[in-house]
Design an enzyme around this catalytic site. Structure first.
Site: not given
Ligand SMILES: C[C@@H](N)C(=O)N[C@H](C)C(=O)O
Ligand SMILES: [Zn+2]
Length: 175
Positions: A154, A157
């Protein structure tokens, strides 16, 4: 975060229906962090300012119980942390964010929308137009400089390094 600097843009998607669940799960969109993480994000935002850029937050601290709501729709640990393990968001130490032009509020082109779950969003993907790769580098370099690390799947993130804060279920009040 916006009490620290009101030019940080908040677009907390899970407080809207514009997210991968296509429904609102937070009662309202607010952005909280552990103090050290907030200071680091503020530093990133200020570092970007000379470039005419700033941060837009998509998700900040995420109270523990909401992780299950995400997992129910996307039960894939590449993209959503397993609720039993908990998300770094629920430790107040992860950020989902992008970069905007301060003058216009326009988002830089990162190649995919937020929460696009596929290889085009991976930080390891290099088969993208050069301007997109440059924008991702701008974001990643600014975040790394202040102690954040990327994850593979991602581009939006980031996890803050340092102490492992406890998971939390605290939920903010809405006006
Ligand atoms: C769902 C996405 N925005 C996200 O934050 N993914 C990471 C891996 C999490 O869920 O911690
Ligand atoms: Zn995230």
């Amino acid at each position: 975060m916006i009490r620290l600097d009101s030019s940080i843009v908040l677009e907390i998607r899970y407080a809207t229906d514009s997210n991968f669940m296509e429904r609102r799960i937070y009662d309202c969109g607010r952005c909280f962090y552990r103090p050290a993480v907030a200071r680091a994000l503020l530093a990133v935002h200020h570092d970007l300012r000379p470039l005419g850029l700033g941060l837009k937050m998509y998700d900040c601290y995420r109270p523990g119980p909401y992780q299950q709501r995400l997992w129910d729709v996307m039960p894939d640990a590449r993209y959503v942390a397993h609720p039993a393990r908990g998300s770094v968001h629920s430790r107040g130490a992860a950020a989902d964010l992008t970069v905007v032009e301060l003058a216009t509020g326009r988002e830089l082109d990162m190649g995919t929308p937020y929460d696009f779950f596929g290889e085009e969003a991976y930080t390891t993907t290099t088969d993208l137009p050069e301007p997109v790769l440059k924008n991702r580098r701008t974001l990643q370099e600014a975040m790394r400089r202040r102690g954040f690390s990327t994850i593979r799947t991602e581009w939006w993130h980031f996890n803050y390094g340092g102490p492992r804060f406890p998971l939390s279920e605290w939920t903010w009040a809405c006006p």
